[in-house]
Design an enzyme around this catalytic site. Structure first.
Site, PDB file in Angstrom:
ATOM      1  CD  GLU A   1      13.257   0.434   9.187  1.00 46.83           C
ATOM      2  OE1 GLU A   1      13.958   1.347   9.811  1.00 46.83           O
ATOM      3  OE2 GLU A   1      13.791  -0.738   9.133  1.00 46.83           O
TER       4      GLU A   1
ATOM      5  CE  LYS B   1      -1.873   2.754   2.624  1.00 41.58           C
ATOM      6  NZ  LYS B   1      -1.756   3.900   1.854  1.00 41.58           N
TER       7      LYS B   1
ATOM      8  CB  CYS C   1      12.996   8.465   8.484  1.00 36.10           C
ATOM      9  SG  CYS C   1      13.883   7.235   7.344  1.00 36.10           S
TER      10      CYS C   1
ATOM     11  CD  GLU D   1      10.562  12.081  11.488  1.00 33.16           C
ATOM     12  OE1 GLU D   1       9.419  11.908  11.664  1.00 33.16           O
ATOM     13  OE2 GLU D   1      11.543  11.802  11.113  1.00 33.16           O
TER      14      GLU D   1
HETATM   15  P1  ADP Z   1       3.375  10.846   7.102  1.00 35.73           P
HETATM   16  O1  ADP Z   1       3.116  11.308   8.288  1.00 35.73           O
HETATM   17  O2  ADP Z   1       5.093  10.781   6.600  1.00 35.73           O
HETATM   18  O3  ADP Z   1       2.392  11.422   6.071  1.00 35.73           O
HETATM   19  P2  ADP Z   1       2.323   8.494   7.714  1.00 35.73           P
HETATM   20  O4  ADP Z   1       2.961   7.668   8.815  1.00 35.73           O
HETATM   21  O5  ADP Z   1       1.169   9.154   8.134  1.00 35.73           O
HETATM   22  O6  ADP Z   1       3.494   9.282   7.264  1.00 35.73           O
HETATM   23  O7  ADP Z   1       1.963   7.548   6.646  1.00 35.73           O
HETATM   24  C1  ADP Z   1       2.829   6.694   5.963  1.00 35.73           C
HETATM   25  C2  ADP Z   1       1.868   5.552   5.437  1.00 35.73           C
HETATM   26  O8  ADP Z   1       0.834   5.008   6.644  1.00 35.73           O
HETATM   27  C3  ADP Z   1       0.922   5.838   4.205  1.00 35.73           C
HETATM   28  O9  ADP Z   1       0.967   5.004   3.025  1.00 35.73           O
HETATM   29  C4  ADP Z   1      -0.147   6.198   5.009  1.00 35.73           C
HETATM   30  O10 ADP Z   1      -1.348   5.874   4.304  1.00 35.73           O
HETATM   31  C5  ADP Z   1      -0.358   4.964   5.929  1.00 35.73           C
HETATM   32  N1  ADP Z   1      -1.269   4.990   7.321  1.00 35.73           N
HETATM   33  C6  ADP Z   1      -1.606   6.257   7.779  1.00 35.73           C
HETATM   34  N2  ADP Z   1      -2.285   5.926   8.713  1.00 35.73           N
HETATM   35  C7  ADP Z   1      -2.316   4.548   8.814  1.00 35.73           C
HETATM   36  C8  ADP Z   1      -3.227   3.683   9.780  1.00 35.73           C
HETATM   37  N3  ADP Z   1      -3.818   4.148  10.769  1.00 35.73           N
HETATM   38  N4  ADP Z   1      -2.926   2.530   9.625  1.00 35.73           N
HETATM   39  C9  ADP Z   1      -2.324   2.019   8.467  1.00 35.73           C
HETATM   40  N5  ADP Z   1      -1.664   2.811   7.501  1.00 35.73           N
HETATM   41  C10 ADP Z   1      -1.689   3.891   7.859  1.00 35.73           C
END
Ligand code: ADP
Length: 502
Positions: free
Chosen positions: A274, A199, A308, A405
């Site tokens: 990560e 995903k 990161c 961060e």
């Molecule tokens: P950023 O804050 O850098 O946008 P996120 O950690 O929000 O990064 O997102 C990284 C990935 O995690 C994306 O593919 C996002 O769709 C996914 N993601 C965000 N929230 C969830 C969740 N609750 N469960 C699973 N995947 C998630």
């Protein structure tokens, strides 16, 4: 045409190909077939350099996640995959690497359209790295051996271990290095014989979609690789909670990592995370200031700081402090911001308006709390999501800009007076994160002593980048487990012990 300046003739054709791909109808890839999402939903992605709508993408929701998990489970019961010889898995991965290489210019153009990064970085770092990662992991497919074990109990025994694929793996990746992250996840999983559901981030799904087309052409058995484009809170969350998923690997924020860990607990999924970082860059008094300036600027400004392990905290011995801060500030002020397709662009936009406002907010809060802005005050074009690279001095550890961060081009610089390595390490370690650390010195003893005391998954001395052979991951709240190297592939296996009384 935008792009012609950087891309010479054959690559202009690649940009045209990338644009044609962006405009094509995107679907989900499940069980070896392209399918519409069950409820027909779609969402828009945007070009970060202009804010304009870029593509319409299929939106997977819970029911599509169910279908993808079912397809992956079938693949893990299909002898075409489970009995495939390791060398045959290696060949498939090498073929995928070759295909990526053959289409690297198009992928680079696609990554720049979607993420905004300079196309040069996309082509010569992100694509080059992804191709290497596939080849490196292809090599592991034939080397996943167990051991024979000498037992001490009564009787005579023949005992050994075997390494089996962990099963169905959900792989959730962020938007800062969309293709490189996706490949870093799928390559070891497929080399180990797992079935994956990838995903990509909702902001940047295009290179993963294009990759799925290559996977389909290369002929992995149906269901071994599945792709769900969609949102984290729906498709991502459905995968992480799904009882049919054996392992989740995730790269992203610490906050979402915590949610994923909770969701994974229900069926004790294996989890590799990560997460965030607040990497210290330490410049000792013997270091060459010119090299340290260049290295420190690269560590924080690459990919507009959306890395990161971006070197976001700079600790410089007072002998060089003014020179290094001025040097980094000069680089920041001189950086050309613009479209990733312009030949002279040194820094592209950040990913979204939300991220732009967040990053600027951190800088503002730092100034309001008493920090001094040494670079980053200039106005930038607001038609895209640009942030002026910023350098701050006079921060203290309570300030959010220093502690959290930011995921943007924002550097906090601090000086130290004595070369008390324990004290330097203690300050560098004064963060909840522990992903990376960088040291600039030619003093071997100091370098090794700091490397011992720094609480970080990766310590770099005098530069160095990513390598598929080098384990990467975090101490503390920067994650769980490691990617890359032997540890990276082991994380996609379960150890089975077999003991036989003779
Ligand atoms: P950023 O804050 O850098 O946008 P996120 O950690 O929000 O990064 O997102 C990284 C990935 O995690 C994306 O593919 C996002 O769709 C996914 N993601 C965000 N929230 C969830 C969740 N609750 N469960 C699973 N995947 C998630």
């Amino acid at each position: 045409m935008a792009g012609a300046a950087v891309l010479d003739r054959p690559e202009v054709a690649s940009l045209d190909k990338a644009r044609a791909f962006v405009a094509s109808r995107h679907q989900l890839f499940i069980g070896g077939r392209w399918v519409e999402p069950l409820d027909g939903a779609r969402f828009a992605t945007h070009d970060p350099a202009s804010g304009a709508e870029l593509a319409q993408v299929a939106e997977a929701r819970e029911a599509d996640a169910d279908a993808a998990v079912a397809a992956a489970r079938r693949a893990m019961e299909n002898s075409e995959w489970t009995d495939m010889k390791p060398a045959a898995r290696a060949r498939l991965l090498n073929r995928l690497a070759d295909a990526l290489e053959a289409n690297a210019d198009e992928f680079a153009a696609l990554e720049t359209l979607d993420n905004g990064m300079p196309v040069r970085d996309a082509r010569f770092f992100h694509l080059a790295h992804a191709i290497e990662v596939l080849r490196y992991n292809a090599g592991w497919a034939t080397k996943l051996n167990g051991e024979t074990i000498a037992l001490s109990g009564m009787g005579t025994w023949h005992a050994y271990t075997v390494r089996e694929p962990v099963g169905v793996v959900a792989q959730i990746v962020p938007w800062n290095a969309p293709l490189a992250m996706a490949v870093a996840k799928i390559a070891p999983a497929l080399a180990a014989g797992c079935a994956v559901i990838l995903k990509p981030a909702e902001e940047t799904p295009l290179t993963a979609l294009r990759l799925a087309h290559l996977v389909a052409e290369i002929g992995f058995p149906d269901g071994v690789f599945n792709l769900l484009t969609g949102f984290g809170e729906t498709a991502g969350a459905a995968l992480t909670a799904h009882p049919g998923v054996d392992k989740v690997t995730f790269t992203g924020s610490t906050e979402v990592g915590r949610l994923i860990l909770r969701a994974a607990a229900a069926n004790f999924k294996r989890v590799t995370l990560e997460l965030g970082g607040k990497t210290p860059v330490i410049v000792l008094p013997d270091a060459d200031p010119a090299r340290a300036i260049e290295g420190a600027a690269r560590a924080i400004f690459t990919n507009a700081g959306q890395v990161c392990n971006a070197g976001s905290r700079l600790f410089v011995h007072e002998r060089h402090f003014d020179q290094v801060v001025e040097g980094v500030a000069r680089i920041a002020e001189g950086m050309k911001l613009g479209s990733g397709f312009d030949a002279d662009t040194q820094m592209g936009p950040v990913i979204s308006d939300i991220q732009r406002d967040r990053v600027r907010g951190y800088v503002r809060q730092g100034i309001e709390a008493g920090a001094t802005l040494r670079a980053g005050g200039r106005a930038v074009d607001d038609s895209g999501f640009f942030v002026a690279p910023a350098v701050l001095t006079g921060t203290d550890p309570t300030m959010s800009v220093r502690r959290e961060e930011i995921f943007g081009p924002v550097l906090c610089a601090m000086s130290f007076a004595d070369v008390d390595l324990d004290r330097i390490a203690a300050e560098a370690n004064a963060t909840e994160y522990g992903l990376g650390a960088v040291i600039w010195t030619n003093d071997l003893s100091a370098a090794h002593r700091l490397a011992r005391t720094l609480k970080a998954g990766t310590v770099r001395v005098n530069g160095g980048g990513l390598d598929p052979a080098l384990p990467f991951g975090g101490f503390k709240q920067s994650g769980w487990g490691r990617e890359n190297g032997r540890e990276g592939i082991d994380a996609y296996t379960e150890t089975k012990a077999v003991a036989m009384a003779l």
